[in-house]
Design a protein around this motif. Structure first.
Motif, PDB file in Angstrom:
ATOM      1  N   VAL A 184      15.236  56.848   3.672  1.00  0.00           N
ATOM      2  CA  VAL A 184      13.846  57.525   3.438  1.00  0.00           C
ATOM      3  C   VAL A 184      12.995  57.466   4.719  1.00  0.00           C
ATOM      4  N   ASP A 185      13.079  56.540   5.308  1.00  0.00           N
ATOM      5  CA  ASP A 185      12.284  56.375   6.651  1.00  0.00           C
ATOM      6  C   ASP A 185      12.691  57.347   7.739  1.00  0.00           C
ATOM      7  N   ALA A 186      13.814  57.839   7.801  1.00  0.00           N
ATOM      8  CA  ALA A 186      14.094  58.917   8.879  1.00  0.00           C
ATOM      9  C   ALA A 186      13.489  60.253   8.114  1.00  0.00           C
ATOM     10  N   ARG A 187      13.555  60.365   6.984  1.00  0.00           N
ATOM     11  CA  ARG A 187      13.088  61.674   6.456  1.00  0.00           C
ATOM     12  C   ARG A 187      11.643  61.682   6.427  1.00  0.00           C
ATOM     13  N   VAL A 188      11.057  60.767   6.121  1.00  0.00           N
ATOM     14  CA  VAL A 188       9.511  60.578   6.277  1.00  0.00           C
ATOM     15  C   VAL A 188       9.069  60.843   7.645  1.00  0.00           C
ATOM     16  N   ASN A 189       9.641  60.134   8.739  1.00  0.00           N
ATOM     17  CA  ASN A 189       9.071  60.099   9.971  1.00  0.00           C
ATOM     18  C   ASN A 189       9.422  61.512  10.654  1.00  0.00           C
ATOM     19  N   LEU A 190      10.722  62.248  10.134  1.00  0.00           N
ATOM     20  CA  LEU A 190      10.703  63.470  10.654  1.00  0.00           C
ATOM     21  C   LEU A 190       9.924  64.607  10.314  1.00  0.00           C
ATOM     22  N   GLY A 191       9.322  64.197   9.119  1.00  0.00           N
ATOM     23  CA  GLY A 191       8.525  65.368   8.479  1.00  0.00           C
ATOM     24  C   GLY A 191       7.233  65.087   9.090  1.00  0.00           C
ATOM     25  N   LEU A 192       6.578  63.929   9.488  1.00  0.00           N
ATOM     26  CA  LEU A 192       5.423  63.466  10.103  1.00  0.00           C
ATOM     27  C   LEU A 192       5.373  64.081  11.427  1.00  0.00           C
ATOM     28  N   THR A 193       6.758  63.768  12.286  1.00  0.00           N
ATOM     29  CA  THR A 193       6.661  64.209  13.579  1.00  0.00           C
ATOM     30  C   THR A 193       6.649  65.812  13.826  1.00  0.00           C
ATOM     31  N   LEU A 194       7.173  66.501  12.709  1.00  0.00           N
ATOM     32  CA  LEU A 194       7.337  68.061  12.934  1.00  0.00           C
ATOM     33  C   LEU A 194       5.830  68.208  12.449  1.00  0.00           C
ATOM     34  N   LYS A 195       4.958  67.709  11.795  1.00  0.00           N
ATOM     35  CA  LYS A 195       3.632  67.861  11.452  1.00  0.00           C
ATOM     36  C   LYS A 195       2.756  67.897  12.792  1.00  0.00           C
ATOM     37  N   THR A 242       7.859  57.538  -3.280  1.00  0.00           N
ATOM     38  CA  THR A 242       6.509  57.211  -3.018  1.00  0.00           C
ATOM     39  C   THR A 242       6.052  57.701  -1.692  1.00  0.00           C
ATOM     40  N   ALA A 243       6.866  57.010  -0.540  1.00  0.00           N
ATOM     41  CA  ALA A 243       6.630  57.333   0.820  1.00  0.00           C
ATOM     42  C   ALA A 243       6.838  58.677   1.264  1.00  0.00           C
ATOM     43  N   VAL A 244       7.833  59.671   0.490  1.00  0.00           N
ATOM     44  CA  VAL A 244       8.135  60.974   0.782  1.00  0.00           C
ATOM     45  C   VAL A 244       6.714  61.529   0.331  1.00  0.00           C
ATOM     46  N   GLN A 245       6.261  61.304  -0.949  1.00  0.00           N
ATOM     47  CA  GLN A 245       5.152  62.162  -1.657  1.00  0.00           C
ATOM     48  C   GLN A 245       3.948  61.883  -0.523  1.00  0.00           C
ATOM     49  N   ALA A 246       3.627  60.659  -0.148  1.00  0.00           N
ATOM     50  CA  ALA A 246       2.410  60.350   0.615  1.00  0.00           C
ATOM     51  C   ALA A 246       2.662  61.053   1.989  1.00  0.00           C
ATOM     52  N   ALA A 247       3.825  61.259   2.658  1.00  0.00           N
ATOM     53  CA  ALA A 247       3.956  62.085   3.746  1.00  0.00           C
ATOM     54  C   ALA A 247       3.947  63.521   3.715  1.00  0.00           C
ATOM     55  N   LEU A 248       4.316  64.067   2.473  1.00  0.00           N
ATOM     56  CA  LEU A 248       4.044  65.332   1.944  1.00  0.00           C
ATOM     57  C   LEU A 248       2.522  65.390   1.753  1.00  0.00           C
ATOM     58  N   GLY A 249       1.838  64.735   1.351  1.00  0.00           N
ATOM     59  CA  GLY A 249       0.408  64.798   1.196  1.00  0.00           C
ATOM     60  C   GLY A 249      -0.221  65.035   2.493  1.00  0.00           C
ATOM     61  N   GLU A 250       0.178  64.139   3.582  1.00  0.00           N
ATOM     62  CA  GLU A 250      -0.293  64.184   5.060  1.00  0.00           C
ATOM     63  C   GLU A 250      -0.190  65.633   5.457  1.00  0.00           C
ATOM     64  N   VAL A 251       1.060  66.371   5.395  1.00  0.00           N
ATOM     65  CA  VAL A 251       1.344  67.567   5.862  1.00  0.00           C
ATOM     66  C   VAL A 251       0.534  68.603   5.385  1.00  0.00           C
ATOM     67  N   TYR A 252       0.463  68.512   3.743  1.00  0.00           N
ATOM     68  CA  TYR A 252      -0.524  69.316   3.147  1.00  0.00           C
ATOM     69  C   TYR A 252      -2.012  69.273   3.751  1.00  0.00           C
ATOM     70  N   GLU A 253      -2.327  68.318   3.981  1.00  0.00           N
ATOM     71  CA  GLU A 253      -3.699  67.864   4.166  1.00  0.00           C
ATOM     72  C   GLU A 253      -4.084  68.634   5.716  1.00  0.00           C
ATOM     73  N   SER A 254      -2.995  68.196   6.462  1.00  0.00           N
ATOM     74  CA  SER A 254      -3.198  69.008   7.861  1.00  0.00           C
ATOM     75  C   SER A 254      -3.236  70.290   8.128  1.00  0.00           C
ATOM     76  N   GLN A 255      -2.684  71.033   6.956  1.00  0.00           N
ATOM     77  CA  GLN A 255      -2.687  72.708   6.801  1.00  0.00           C
ATOM     78  C   GLN A 255      -3.947  73.069   6.044  1.00  0.00           C
ATOM     79  N   GLN A 256      -4.819  72.011   5.729  1.00  0.00           N
ATOM     80  CA  GLN A 256      -5.979  72.378   4.550  1.00  0.00           C
ATOM     81  C   GLN A 256      -5.757  72.782   3.321  1.00  0.00           C
ATOM     82  N   MET A 257      -4.563  72.335   2.951  1.00  0.00           N
ATOM     83  CA  MET A 257      -4.120  72.846   1.474  1.00  0.00           C
ATOM     84  C   MET A 257      -4.481  71.580   0.601  1.00  0.00           C
ATOM     85  N   LEU A 258      -5.741  71.354   0.649  1.00  0.00           N
ATOM     86  CA  LEU A 258      -6.592  70.077   0.000  1.00  0.00           C
ATOM     87  C   LEU A 258      -6.059  69.742  -1.346  1.00  0.00           C
ATOM     88  N   ASP A 259      -6.112  70.716  -2.227  1.00  0.00           N
ATOM     89  CA  ASP A 259      -5.625  70.349  -3.671  1.00  0.00           C
ATOM     90  C   ASP A 259      -4.220  70.043  -3.635  1.00  0.00           C
TER      91      ASP A 259
END
Length: 437
Positions: free
Chosen positions: A154-165, A192-209
């Motif tokens: 899981v940590d690898a997936r989360v960090n890959l997603g956040l790094t791509l962000k 849980t960690a993946v959903q939280a990271a997904l939220g961060e990516v959405y947030e960075s794109q101003q997809m606030l909902d």
């Protein structure tokens, strides 16, 4: 004992029977956090065999765990005299990482991977080191390698997603994290960690909902997930829902009183809602707790300035901020301005000099450095700064020139007053003194 240290400890081998017995007993004691007794066992093993690779390595790992970093490094280097091992290289990489020597840490981890190329955990570690060192492209490669070796990591997936962000590759980041959510559905805390990271990516794109929905999904499986709680606070602030943000974050700090990320967002929400005393209190906690939140320094200093906080408290925050953010131009300018306004000219000069190390042609830094020199009565330095500034901004240079003239006149007048008060007579110019009778 930290899991990463424990994993290395268990991996270390041994040699002859008595030596092996001491090492085995030492490992058990170390895992029980009975470190003094563990050190004694490893030293007994070294007494049996001074060149014991396993004993020296395990001893170094225990030293590392209890914060004796220099001793840890020496013991681990002793273990390498009989040949390199993956465990020793990883431990040294951890030490270099702790010193923020990311280049050395990455080099050591790369060497460890040459000895054990299929170890997913070390690919993850290398990715984290590269990410913190700012090498984002190669960090992403390392996280992909970790996923290839262990698709469920899981940590690898989360960090890959956040790094791509961070690389502004948002579509790729979303795909990585969405796939992870699908693959881990029903996996409880793992998702849980993946959903939280997904939220961060959405947030960075101003997809606030979308972002707040993902954060809330993370909190369903882990109500104390700090990333999700802080994220909800940020989104609510972005939506100008300050009272809701304060309610969510205020409840979170009750259950998580040692989480600086929550205090940071709470402090910013209080600030936005114009509750300045509460904002100062929360932001102060954000820099006092471990790890200090660098983002808190600038808004905290601004609030302290407006509230006329005691000079010693401001100085303490400024010192911490300067150490934490030496390359932050805005912070150094802000620190200099506060010191200048308070009449602390030596510290103002230091801050503006740091700003000019970051950006030598910065107009504001040159202008305010000149003002600080003039008000400190260092007219020679002020004039030198004026000579630079007149090529950068003629209007600011003229303002500085007027200040220098004004402060020079004030200094001359003060000196004249002092002479009158002390009853001193003006000495005649050299060579024109009256003759002795």
């Amino acid at each position: 004992m930290r899991p990463e240290v424990a994993a290395l400890l268990l991996a270390a081998g041994a040699a002859c029977a008595s030596e092996a017995s001491y090492i085995e007993q030492g490992q058990k004691l170390a895992l029980q956090k009975n470190y003094d007794a563990a050190i004694e066992q490893f030293m007994l093993a070294i007494g049996e065999n001074p060149d014991s690779q396993g004993a020296n390595l395990n001893l170094g790992l225990v030293y590392l765990e209890i914060g004796r970093v220099e001793d840890a490094e020496k013991a681990i280097e002793q273990s390498r005299k009989k040949g390199d091992s993956e465990e020793a290289l990883v431990a040294l990489a951890m030490i270099a990482h702790g010193k923020k020597d990311y280049r050395q840490a990455a080099s050591l981890m790369e060497s460890a991977l040459k000895l054990a190329p299929n170890k997913a955990l070390n690919h993850l570690r290398l990715g984290l080191i590269r990410k913190q060192g700012g090498d984002l492209e190669r960090a992403a490669e390392s996280f992909r390698m970790a996923m290839a070796q262990d698709p469920e990591m899981v940590d690898a997936r989360v960090n890959l997603g956040l790094t791509l962000k961070q690389l502004q590759r948002h579509d790729e980041a979303l795909e990585v994290l969405k796939d992870a959510v699908k693959d881990l559905r029903g996996a409880g805390s793992s998702v849980t960690a993946v959903q939280a990271a997904l939220g961060e990516v959405y947030e960075s794109q101003q997809m606030l909902d979308y972002a707040i929905h993902s954060y809330k999904l993370a909190l369903r499986t882990d109500p104390k997930n700090v990333t999700a709680l802080a994220g909800i606070g940020r989104v609510l602030r972005a939506q100008l829902k300050y009272e809701e943000a304060i309610e969510v974050l205020g409840g979170a700090v009750v259950t998580l009183p040692k989480e600086p990320r929550i205090f940071l967002q709470l402090g910013l929400a209080y600030r936005d809602f114009h509750l300045e005393p509460q904002a100062i209190e929360a932001l102060t906690k954000a820099i006092e707790l471990d790890p200090p939140q660098d983002e808190a320094y600038v808004p905290l200093l601004g609030l302290m300035e407006r509230s006329k906080a005691p000079a010693d408290k401001v100085a303490k925050v400024l010192a911490a901020a300067s150490a934490a953010l030496p390359n932050d131009l805005a912070l150094q300018l802000r620190a200099g301005e506060i010191c200048l306004d308070r009449g602390d000219f030596p510290k103002a000069i230091e801050a503006f000099k740091r700003a000019l190390e970051i950006e030598p042609a910065n107009i504001d830094a040159n202008h305010k450095l000149g003002l600080a020199y003039a008000r400190a009565a260092n007219f020679e330095a002020a004039t030198q700064t004026y000579d630079i500034l007149k090529y950068l901004d003629a209007a600011k240079a003229e303002d500085l020139k007027q200040t220098i003239e004004k402060e020079t006149a004030k200094a001359a007048a003060a000196a004249s007053d002092d002479d009158k008060k002390s009853g001193k007579k003006k000495r005649p110019p050299k060579g024109k003194r009256g003759k002795k009778r």
